[in-house]
Design a protein around this motif. Structure first.
Motif, mmCIF file in Angstrom:
data_model
loop_
_atom_site.group_PDB
_atom_site.id
_atom_site.type_symbol
_atom_site.label_atom_id
_atom_site.label_comp_id
_atom_site.label_asym_id
_atom_site.label_seq_id
_atom_site.Cartn_x
_atom_site.Cartn_y
_atom_site.Cartn_z
ATOM 1 N N VAL A 113 -5.037 3.720 12.080
ATOM 2 C CA VAL A 113 -4.685 2.432 12.412
ATOM 3 C C VAL A 113 -5.265 1.534 11.323
ATOM 4 C CG1 VAL A 113 -4.636 0.510 13.959
ATOM 5 C CG2 VAL A 113 -4.577 2.878 14.862
ATOM 6 N N VAL A 114 -4.664 0.608 10.677
ATOM 7 C CA VAL A 114 -5.147 -0.212 9.475
ATOM 8 C C VAL A 114 -4.532 -1.628 9.791
ATOM 9 C CG1 VAL A 114 -5.638 1.654 8.124
ATOM 10 C CG2 VAL A 114 -3.385 0.411 7.949
ATOM 11 N N ASP A 115 -5.132 -2.429 8.891
ATOM 12 C CA ASP A 115 -4.678 -3.959 8.952
ATOM 13 C C ASP A 115 -3.392 -4.009 7.818
ATOM 14 O OD1 ASP A 115 -6.352 -5.059 10.701
ATOM 15 O OD2 ASP A 115 -7.941 -5.368 9.127
ATOM 16 N N TYR A 116 -2.373 -4.895 8.358
ATOM 17 C CA TYR A 116 -1.254 -5.268 7.787
ATOM 18 C C TYR A 116 -1.739 -6.372 6.630
ATOM 19 C CZ TYR A 116 3.347 -6.762 6.318
ATOM 20 O OH TYR A 116 4.705 -6.934 5.598
ATOM 21 N N GLN A 117 -1.300 -6.253 5.343
ATOM 22 C CA GLN A 117 -1.848 -7.119 4.264
ATOM 23 C C GLN A 117 -1.489 -8.738 4.778
ATOM 24 O OE1 GLN A 117 0.562 -4.790 1.722
ATOM 25 N NE2 GLN A 117 2.680 -6.023 2.177
ATOM 26 N N ASP A 118 -0.212 -8.958 5.131
ATOM 27 C CA ASP A 118 0.037 -10.422 5.598
ATOM 28 C C ASP A 118 -0.522 -10.728 6.878
ATOM 29 O OD1 ASP A 118 0.975 -12.695 5.920
ATOM 30 O OD2 ASP A 118 3.052 -12.100 5.524
ATOM 31 N N ASP B 276 0.733 -1.459 -0.024
ATOM 32 C CA ASP B 276 0.291 0.212 0.130
ATOM 33 C C ASP B 276 0.833 1.220 -0.127
ATOM 34 O OD1 ASP B 276 -2.301 -1.434 0.194
ATOM 35 O OD2 ASP B 276 -2.476 -1.195 2.319
ATOM 36 N N GLY B 277 2.173 1.154 -0.047
ATOM 37 C CA GLY B 277 3.017 2.386 0.107
ATOM 38 C C GLY B 277 3.098 2.696 1.588
ATOM 39 N N PHE B 278 2.626 1.995 2.479
ATOM 40 C CA PHE B 278 2.922 2.515 3.964
ATOM 41 C C PHE B 278 4.414 2.113 4.211
ATOM 42 C CE2 PHE B 278 3.044 2.302 8.414
ATOM 43 C CZ PHE B 278 1.897 2.760 8.956
ATOM 44 N N GLN B 279 5.228 3.360 4.761
ATOM 45 C CA GLN B 279 6.545 2.891 5.023
ATOM 46 C C GLN B 279 6.761 2.676 6.707
ATOM 47 O OE1 GLN B 279 8.932 6.533 5.046
ATOM 48 N NE2 GLN B 279 10.734 5.653 5.184
ATOM 49 N N ILE B 280 7.290 1.233 6.832
ATOM 50 C CA ILE B 280 7.488 0.802 8.196
ATOM 51 C C ILE B 280 8.965 1.308 8.717
ATOM 52 C CG2 ILE B 280 7.490 -1.159 9.675
ATOM 53 C CD1 ILE B 280 5.733 -2.417 7.370
ATOM 54 N N VAL B 281 8.821 2.006 9.865
ATOM 55 C CA VAL B 281 10.055 2.475 10.442
ATOM 56 C C VAL B 281 10.351 1.823 11.755
ATOM 57 C CG1 VAL B 281 9.909 4.750 9.076
ATOM 58 C CG2 VAL B 281 9.030 4.464 11.685
ATOM 59 N N ASP B 282 9.379 0.836 12.298
ATOM 60 C CA ASP B 282 9.597 0.364 13.685
ATOM 61 C C ASP B 282 8.692 -0.610 13.828
ATOM 62 O OD1 ASP B 282 10.494 0.163 16.202
ATOM 63 O OD2 ASP B 282 9.216 1.929 17.122
ATOM 64 N N TYR B 283 8.608 -1.387 14.742
ATOM 65 C CA TYR B 283 7.371 -2.055 15.223
ATOM 66 C C TYR B 283 7.361 -2.800 16.544
ATOM 67 C CZ TYR B 283 10.711 -6.386 15.082
ATOM 68 O OH TYR B 283 11.813 -7.220 15.467
ATOM 69 N N ALA B 284 6.533 -3.102 17.060
ATOM 70 C CA ALA B 284 6.570 -3.531 18.475
ATOM 71 C C ALA B 284 5.595 -4.621 18.739
ATOM 72 C CB ALA B 284 5.702 -2.424 19.492
ATOM 73 N N VAL B 285 6.305 -5.577 19.799
ATOM 74 C CA VAL B 285 5.619 -6.879 20.039
ATOM 75 C C VAL B 285 5.026 -6.909 21.514
ATOM 76 C CG1 VAL B 285 6.117 -9.289 20.374
ATOM 77 C CG2 VAL B 285 6.761 -8.243 18.671
ATOM 78 N N THR B 286 3.841 -6.959 21.895
ATOM 79 C CA THR B 286 3.306 -6.593 23.127
ATOM 80 C C THR B 286 2.573 -7.865 23.650
ATOM 81 O OG1 THR B 286 3.042 -4.169 22.594
ATOM 82 C CG2 THR B 286 2.106 -5.124 24.546
ATOM 83 N N LEU B 287 3.011 -8.360 24.690
ATOM 84 C CA LEU B 287 2.387 -9.774 25.448
ATOM 85 C C LEU B 287 1.568 -9.224 26.373
ATOM 86 C CD1 LEU B 287 5.725 -11.757 25.853
ATOM 87 C CD2 LEU B 287 3.922 -11.833 23.721
ATOM 88 N N VAL B 288 0.383 -9.556 26.291
ATOM 89 C CA VAL B 288 -0.491 -9.250 27.205
ATOM 90 C C VAL B 288 -1.244 -10.164 28.092
ATOM 91 C CG1 VAL B 288 -3.342 -8.202 27.042
ATOM 92 C CG2 VAL B 288 -1.424 -7.413 25.331
ATOM 93 N N GLY B 289 -1.732 -9.835 29.378
ATOM 94 C CA GLY B 289 -1.973 -10.864 30.231
ATOM 95 C C GLY B 289 -2.182 -10.357 31.688
#
Lengths: 146, 146
Positions: free
Chosen positions: B103-108, A122-135
């Motif tokens: 906030v949107v869905d990631y394709q994969d 879609d042309g979305f530029q990804i510069v970072d990401y996060a993994v969050t564990l919830v509980g």
DNA sequence: TTGACGATTGGTACTTTATTGCATTCGGTA
DNA sequence: TACCGAATGCAATAAAGTACCAATCGTCAA
């Protein structure tokens, strides 16, 4: 020690970016780096009020915003409607308690290591990401009323 | 169609859990399921005001909270200081724009599929997790002023 | 070391987001 | 169709964050 290292980094970054090294900024960094969890701006403000009477809530918000821009701290992604801050800016997963809202580090820093593309279809530029564990943290499992 | 499916699910869950199937609840579900992004409560409220004059903001907040408890919707983890809702409760990664907050869905949908342990060494019980990709959407890269 | 200047701070006011209390109304069942 | 508890709408309040501005402080050049 992490706290010392961050104070050092703060001095270096302020110097190199031409930003003032104020007592308030040093205090905010000290207070944040001293905590093992990832507090909100208001939680930090409460810590700081004790250590430094006269500290303003507005300043805490502003200092944290400045630190974020300077790459000294990060906001943590969470489901909660408030910002949590982390002085450890390297990528690592977090645990978020659904009961008390506490945010802490997950022990295995390599868990959930991903390599997202730089651009999506879609042309979305990804510069970072996060993994969050919830509980639910141990305390809340033992006593759900906080 | 997803929207129809969720309306169906809403009816079933309400019936089986003994919860009223009100026009407001149906409208909120319709409005949320109709969107391809993941709006905040206030964004939904604006959509709903047009379709259903007299709809109250408080009700939107309360209905979303109820839906979350019933497992009909999910809050999306994000760095933003407001809650975003998703009617698709299955586990999938999201994209969050740092500029406009969208906030949107990631394709994969399989990207970042993890298998966290049920308990950490600290006794934290993990019941869910989230993978959030952060960056800049195409619109914001072309015109950073929204 | 000092003075000047721009950056930063504290305080207040305000906005936005979310929650609570309560009287009124409504959905579901008998 | 009438009843009853659940849900709604409104208003007030709380919580989280932002904007404004006068007063002060940190930095740097002289």
């Amino acid at each position: 020690m992490f706290k010392q290292k961050k104070q050092q980094e703060l001095r270096e970054i302020c110097k190199s970016r031409g930003v003032s090294l104020t007592p308030q900024r040093q205090a905010v960094m000290r207070a944040l780096a001293a905590r093992r969890d990832h507090p909100t701006a208001d939680q930090l403000y409460e810590d700081l009020c004790r250590q430094m009477p006269g500290m303003s809530r507005t300043t805490v918000y502003r200092v944290l915003e400045t630190f974020e821009k300077l790459g000294l701290v990060r906001k943590v992604d969470s489901r909660a409607s408030k910002a949590h801050y982390d002085a450890d800016t390297t990528l690592h997963p977090h645990l978020v308690c659904l009961n008390c809202g506490k945010v802490v580090d997950y022990q295995d820093r390599e868990f959930g290591h991903l390599e997202p593309p730089v651009f999506t279809d879609d042309g979305f530029q990804i510069v970072d990401y996060a993994v969050t564990l919830v509980g639910f943290c141990r305390q809340c499992r033992q006593d759900p009323n906080n």
